[in-house]
Design a protein around this motif. Sequence first.
Motif, PDB file in Angstrom:
ATOM      1  N   ALA A 215       0.832  -1.206   0.000  1.00  0.00           N
ATOM      2  CA  ALA A 215       0.000   0.000   0.000  1.00  0.00           C
ATOM      3  C   ALA A 215       0.865   1.253   0.000  1.00  0.00           C
ATOM      4  O   ALA A 215       0.633   2.199  -0.780  1.00  0.00           O
ATOM      5  CB  ALA A 215      -0.933  -0.016   1.202  1.00  0.00           C
ATOM      6  N   HIS A 216       1.864   1.306   0.880  1.00  0.00           N
ATOM      7  CA  HIS A 216       2.745   2.481   0.930  1.00  0.00           C
ATOM      8  C   HIS A 216       3.551   2.621  -0.358  1.00  0.00           C
ATOM      9  O   HIS A 216       3.778   3.744  -0.838  1.00  0.00           O
ATOM     10  CB  HIS A 216       3.694   2.367   2.126  1.00  0.00           C
ATOM     11  N   LEU A 217       3.976   1.505  -0.920  1.00  0.00           N
ATOM     12  CA  LEU A 217       4.773   1.553  -2.144  1.00  0.00           C
ATOM     13  C   LEU A 217       3.953   2.128  -3.306  1.00  0.00           C
ATOM     14  O   LEU A 217       4.457   2.951  -4.091  1.00  0.00           O
ATOM     15  CB  LEU A 217       5.277   0.153  -2.481  1.00  0.00           C
ATOM     16  N   ILE A 218       2.702   1.710  -3.429  1.00  0.00           N
ATOM     17  CA  ILE A 218       1.840   2.261  -4.482  1.00  0.00           C
ATOM     18  C   ILE A 218       1.627   3.751  -4.254  1.00  0.00           C
ATOM     19  O   ILE A 218       1.700   4.560  -5.193  1.00  0.00           O
ATOM     20  CB  ILE A 218       0.499   1.502  -4.525  1.00  0.00           C
ATOM     21  N   HIS A 219       1.365   4.130  -3.009  1.00  0.00           N
ATOM     22  CA  HIS A 219       1.190   5.555  -2.718  1.00  0.00           C
ATOM     23  C   HIS A 219       2.445   6.350  -3.051  1.00  0.00           C
ATOM     24  O   HIS A 219       2.384   7.464  -3.599  1.00  0.00           O
ATOM     25  CB  HIS A 219       0.820   5.752  -1.245  1.00  0.00           C
ATOM     26  N   HIS A 220       3.601   5.784  -2.740  1.00  0.00           N
ATOM     27  CA  HIS A 220       4.870   6.445  -3.053  1.00  0.00           C
ATOM     28  C   HIS A 220       4.987   6.699  -4.551  1.00  0.00           C
ATOM     29  O   HIS A 220       5.390   7.799  -4.978  1.00  0.00           O
ATOM     30  CB  HIS A 220       6.036   5.591  -2.559  1.00  0.00           C
ATOM     31  N   HIS A 221       4.632   5.721  -5.368  1.00  0.00           N
ATOM     32  CA  HIS A 221       4.720   5.899  -6.824  1.00  0.00           C
ATOM     33  C   HIS A 221       3.695   6.907  -7.329  1.00  0.00           C
ATOM     34  O   HIS A 221       3.953   7.625  -8.304  1.00  0.00           O
ATOM     35  CB  HIS A 221       4.558   4.557  -7.533  1.00  0.00           C
ATOM     36  N   LEU A 222       2.554   6.985  -6.680  1.00  0.00           N
ATOM     37  CA  LEU A 222       1.570   8.011  -7.061  1.00  0.00           C
ATOM     38  C   LEU A 222       2.113   9.413  -6.813  1.00  0.00           C
ATOM     39  O   LEU A 222       1.854  10.345  -7.578  1.00  0.00           O
ATOM     40  CB  LEU A 222       0.272   7.815  -6.265  1.00  0.00           C
TER      41      LEU A 222
END
Length: 610
Positions: free
Chosen positions: A128-135
């Motif tokens: 979840a954090h990794l996807i948010h980071h890429h966003l």
Amino acid sequence: MCGIVGAIAGRDVVPVLVEGLKRLEYRGYDSSGIAVLEPGTVRRVRRTGRVVEMEAVAAQKGVHGQLGIGHTRWATHGGVTEANAHPHISAGVALVHNGIIENHEQQRERLLGLGYTFESQTDTEVIAHLIHHHLRHGSADLLAALQAAVKELTGAYALAVMSADEPERLVVARMGCPLLVGLGEGENFVASDVSAILQATRRVIFLEEGDTAELTRNGVRVFGPDNAPVQRAQHLSDVSLASLELGPYRHFMQKEIHEQPRALADTIDAVINAGSFDPSLFGADAEAILAGIEGVKILACGTSFYAGSTAKYWIESIAGLPCDVEIASEYRYREAFANPKHLVVTISQSGETLDTMEALKYAKSLGHRHTLSICNVQESAIPRASELVCYTRAGAEIGVASTKAFTTQLAALFQLTVVLGKLHGKVNAEQEADYLEQLRQLPGSVQHALNLEPQIVAWAERFAGKANALFLGRGLHYPIALEGALKLKEITYIHAEAYPAGELKHGPLALVDEAMPVVVIAPNDSLLEKVKSNMQEVRARGGELFVFADQDSNFAASEGVHVIRTPRHAGVLSPIVHTIPVQLLAYHAALARGTDVDKPRNLAKSVTVE
């Protein structure tokens, strides 16, 4: 194991999510949760325990939405707590995850350094954090962020992701864990198992390894491992909702035990109708492939391994071919010898068993060229990765402890044995006709065995207070003793072991006393007199014997020796018939002990992680 369901629609999807999670309960879980999108925010409800408890809280809080995801979790990373339950959220990005991320610790350290905080012990929160980071750093939208994130993950995953900032889409990804898309009218769905979305649609797309997809209300786009658009075939599921209902039975396990005559009849139907064991049962090219093999290697786990162990006796004695049977989770981690002229047979009820799938990949990498899958779920991963396929016709199996899947696997393996025997000149026309007749009588013999249930109930009550049990068998029936011991410990939590009866004097006899019930599989075959001798060893030490004998065997009950007679000896198919009473014994002993028959503790139906 863990289950996923998600939906995007023009209606409230919470009932769809909750019903879907209930349909996934059979997979085994210890917590559940849903998240739905409301204007500008994500609302989430999670609870440990059963889905109905989470459902009640969601209703109390008035949770509604037209885009949502749900999950049943079987704990791997982190304990059974609400904080570890799915969905997980990172600043408006919510997701559910099946599988295990092997590099989660490295990613966690990296994300902590980037300022993220963690609320759980799970590997999933990392995603979840990794996807948010890429966003936040370069990805154009949620789909692009998901595609970037999964390239940084090592391990297995099925993911369904949504974002408060993008209310018109649901994005998903698959690697190593099953995931499918359901196609509706003005609405679309995602699930780890078709049973979760049958309430809404039968049209499905099975995602392949490395696929990602975007679901909107009006369409679905699928992308391959290189993120380029791809077309995946649509399928119409033939799983019926009726097969997922309990009906008049107390438990799914009881229902599935009693469905075995029909499941076996369906599995052997093609052979019976054709009047012969035709190689085309296994595929259009099966005759040329099977005629050229020089041996068989069977890879499987758990109950399926015992089916393979039984087939070893058949294949070597009837087909005259060497047969090796290995536990898939062991085979995949050893330096194995590969003979390209040996047929690799994988056995899996779900077709998604991770260890079996990885063992199949390993066998191919070693140089094995010919593969055959025996499976109960069409279009699942293992059959798709195999050259030849035999689908059993057991129908949906909900109970965690396998019953009808096991006996139909045995029926499929017997058909394979006779086909091999014909192609290799070991089975002549007269023998084939005899095997065909035995197969034709099999469903009736199984029904006769089911009629023994009242007698077995009385035995089961005696087992309820025991702490240990021993199962004995010889030859073809030793794997059935293993299966009986497995069933007993799976659902009653009574410790049980199985041994070849001839091994008693080599150690296990030390355990035998008046408190140790000893179950004996004693068919009227060439080893019966040997088994009787082994039973005398038990009685001499004060052990109490519970014997399943054939109707036509010369065997009498006496003090300390209880006998239930199954139908007359079923020849080479006797292991299938003798499976029924050991299933019933385990089931009724579990009833007497008050355990959760369909959802035994710590276990899962579809094992998609190591």
